[in-house]
Design an enzyme around this catalytic site. Sequence first.
Site, PDB file in Angstrom:
ATOM      1  N   SER A 142     -28.809 -13.451   9.375  1.00 54.15           N
ATOM      2  CA  SER A 142     -27.755 -14.234   8.728  1.00 54.15           C
ATOM      3  C   SER A 142     -27.609 -15.592   9.389  1.00 54.15           C
ATOM      4  O   SER A 142     -27.813 -15.732  10.600  1.00 54.15           O
ATOM      5  CB  SER A 142     -26.439 -13.465   8.849  1.00 54.15           C
ATOM      6  OG  SER A 142     -25.347 -14.291   8.513  1.00 54.15           O
ATOM      7  N   TYR A 166     -19.744  -8.818  14.267  1.00 57.21           N
ATOM      8  CA  TYR A 166     -20.769  -8.715  13.213  1.00 57.21           C
ATOM      9  C   TYR A 166     -21.897  -9.701  13.488  1.00 57.21           C
ATOM     10  O   TYR A 166     -23.082  -9.350  13.471  1.00 57.21           O
ATOM     11  CB  TYR A 166     -20.152  -8.996  11.837  1.00 57.21           C
ATOM     12  CG  TYR A 166     -21.165  -9.436  10.814  1.00 57.21           C
ATOM     13  CD1 TYR A 166     -22.071  -8.522  10.263  1.00 57.21           C
ATOM     14  CD2 TYR A 166     -21.266 -10.781  10.426  1.00 57.21           C
ATOM     15  CE1 TYR A 166     -23.034  -8.946   9.366  1.00 57.21           C
ATOM     16  CE2 TYR A 166     -22.220 -11.203   9.529  1.00 57.21           C
ATOM     17  CZ  TYR A 166     -23.101 -10.278   8.999  1.00 57.21           C
ATOM     18  OH  TYR A 166     -24.066 -10.702   8.120  1.00 57.21           O
ATOM     19  N   LYS A 170     -26.210  -9.327  14.623  1.00 55.72           N
ATOM     20  CA  LYS A 170     -27.396  -9.992  14.063  1.00 55.72           C
ATOM     21  C   LYS A 170     -28.148 -10.746  15.157  1.00 55.72           C
ATOM     22  O   LYS A 170     -29.380 -10.677  15.246  1.00 55.72           O
ATOM     23  CB  LYS A 170     -26.994 -10.942  12.929  1.00 55.72           C
ATOM     24  CG  LYS A 170     -26.388 -10.257  11.705  1.00 55.72           C
ATOM     25  CD  LYS A 170     -27.403  -9.357  11.001  1.00 55.72           C
ATOM     26  CE  LYS A 170     -26.816  -8.706   9.763  1.00 55.72           C
ATOM     27  NZ  LYS A 170     -27.729  -7.717   9.153  1.00 55.72           N
TER      28      LYS A 170
HETATM   29  C1  UD1 Z   1     -19.069 -14.976   5.487  1.00 58.36           C
HETATM   30  C2  UD1 Z   1     -19.084 -14.596   6.921  1.00 58.36           C
HETATM   31  C3  UD1 Z   1     -20.502 -14.657   7.426  1.00 58.36           C
HETATM   32  C4  UD1 Z   1     -21.361 -13.721   6.608  1.00 58.36           C
HETATM   33  C5  UD1 Z   1     -21.260 -14.095   5.142  1.00 58.36           C
HETATM   34  C6  UD1 Z   1     -21.952 -13.037   4.322  1.00 58.36           C
HETATM   35  C7  UD1 Z   1     -16.878 -15.227   7.767  1.00 58.36           C
HETATM   36  C8  UD1 Z   1     -16.107 -16.132   8.666  1.00 58.36           C
HETATM   37  N1  UD1 Z   1     -18.200 -15.447   7.677  1.00 58.36           N
HETATM   38  O1  UD1 Z   1     -19.532 -16.334   5.382  1.00 58.36           O
HETATM   39  O2  UD1 Z   1     -20.550 -14.282   8.786  1.00 58.36           O
HETATM   40  O3  UD1 Z   1     -22.684 -13.809   7.028  1.00 58.36           O
HETATM   41  O4  UD1 Z   1     -19.898 -14.132   4.733  1.00 58.36           O
HETATM   42  O5  UD1 Z   1     -21.851 -13.321   2.974  1.00 58.36           O
HETATM   43  O6  UD1 Z   1     -16.336 -14.318   7.165  1.00 58.36           O
HETATM   44  N2  UD1 Z   1     -13.155 -18.932   0.804  1.00 58.36           N
HETATM   45  C9  UD1 Z   1     -11.927 -19.225   0.222  1.00 58.36           C
HETATM   46  N3  UD1 Z   1     -11.206 -18.194  -0.302  1.00 58.36           N
HETATM   47  C10 UD1 Z   1     -11.643 -16.891  -0.302  1.00 58.36           C
HETATM   48  C11 UD1 Z   1     -12.895 -16.601   0.282  1.00 58.36           C
HETATM   49  C12 UD1 Z   1     -13.617 -17.640   0.838  1.00 58.36           C
HETATM   50  O7  UD1 Z   1     -11.505 -20.367   0.206  1.00 58.36           O
HETATM   51  O8  UD1 Z   1     -10.929 -16.016  -0.799  1.00 58.36           O
HETATM   52  C13 UD1 Z   1     -13.960 -20.039   1.344  1.00 58.36           C
HETATM   53  C14 UD1 Z   1     -14.263 -19.936   2.829  1.00 58.36           C
HETATM   54  O9  UD1 Z   1     -13.272 -20.552   3.595  1.00 58.36           O
HETATM   55  C15 UD1 Z   1     -15.622 -20.662   2.901  1.00 58.36           C
HETATM   56  C16 UD1 Z   1     -16.279 -20.340   1.564  1.00 58.36           C
HETATM   57  O10 UD1 Z   1     -15.212 -19.994   0.688  1.00 58.36           O
HETATM   58  O11 UD1 Z   1     -15.425 -22.049   2.988  1.00 58.36           O
HETATM   59  C17 UD1 Z   1     -17.260 -19.196   1.621  1.00 58.36           C
HETATM   60  O12 UD1 Z   1     -16.621 -18.071   2.210  1.00 58.36           O
HETATM   61  P1  UD1 Z   1     -17.308 -16.616   2.232  1.00 58.36           P
HETATM   62  O13 UD1 Z   1     -17.826 -16.286   0.895  1.00 58.36           O
HETATM   63  O14 UD1 Z   1     -16.333 -15.663   2.856  1.00 58.36           O
HETATM   64  O15 UD1 Z   1     -18.575 -16.814   3.175  1.00 58.36           O
HETATM   65  P2  UD1 Z   1     -18.655 -17.398   4.670  1.00 58.36           P
HETATM   66  O16 UD1 Z   1     -17.344 -17.430   5.329  1.00 58.36           O
HETATM   67  O17 UD1 Z   1     -19.433 -18.655   4.605  1.00 58.36           O
END
Ligand code: UD1
Length: 355
Positions: A142, A166, A170
Amino acid sequence: SLHDALPIYYGHHSKADLVKVLVTGGAGYIGTHTVVELLAAGYEPVIVDDFSNSSPEALRRVAHLTGVESPFYEADVRNRDVLERIFIEHNIHAVIHFAGLKSVGESVAEPLRYYSTNIDSTLVLLETMQKFGRSNLVFSSSATVYGNAGTPPFTEDLPRQSTNPYGWTKAMIEQILEDVVATGHGWSITALRYFNPVGAHPSGLIGEDPNNIPNNLMPYISQVAVGRRKQLAIFGGDYDTPDGTGVRDYIHVVDLAKAHVAALNHIEHPDVYKVYNIGTGIGVSVLEVVAAFEKASEQPVPYAIVDRRPGDIASCYASPDLARDELGWEAERSIDEACQDSWNWQSKNPNGFQD
Ligand code: UD1
């Protein structure tokens, strides 16, 4: 040598000489899409999964989609007896190791479960491969191993780190794999560092089906669009990014699945440990994802901007050059296509595989 039957030169095979690939976690989101692409490329998957975050229905859908019912073992990869039975019953040429736990938040609350599940399963798998003289492995890593240091685009040479258990599993597994290859006993191991997997198979038969409330952006947006949830909470609108919301590299799951086929095709040389970013190289903001999803679904996605989520970084996207140059793999699907396919899956299966 461990290479009694290896190396295998893939790419020339016909139906007559199918190559068996063990897929751990093959019933999961990325696993099912990869099984479909493996079959399309002429490989013969053998699946092990304990259904801890997946369902038998996902495998039925794969069989329906491909016309092939792959051999399946219901087990935790830490179950050495079952793993050995698989290697006895099948001439496994290569392994793709997806099985593992993947929720950041959960890993902070239950680190021991995360370390045990992810690391012990990898050790049992490696020991079993060693016992049976099998040395070809593709590991599901990842972009989380880039932690919160450095500025994107991230390149593979950056040091591994993490911000949560997590992510550490990795990073630690990558170290274990590197050490195993360094023995010079003929291992050939590739770690693929996924950025943010999204989308679904265009058939709408398989897709992401998270347990409980989704942590990740795309499944959350889909559930809002389909009416299962009221509104999206956007975690932070004041990041140092063009529109203030977080920027990520969203990789279509079918492109991601094809990257595994490309990695298998390149497993030819012993004593090589390789790491590749699997992303598009394009940063997309949360607001851009919302807009793309609204366009694809023709549904409103109401949202509210709330506080930042602890541990999140402003911006994360890949340098995808190494995978392009060495594996000949490139992402081909856009965020618009990913949103269309996610919507197709979500609207046909509002309750995921439970319908
Ligand atoms: C997350 C994990 C990462 C993992 C990946 C797997 C965290 C901090 N990181 O990445 O370790 O490998 O998923 O898919 O959890 N967002 C919102 N609202 C939401 C959900 C997300 O605004 O309800 C935003 C987040 O702040 C981010 C983006 O959307 O900017 C993507 O978020 P997400 O899909 O959770 O992925 P990551 O955080 O990048």
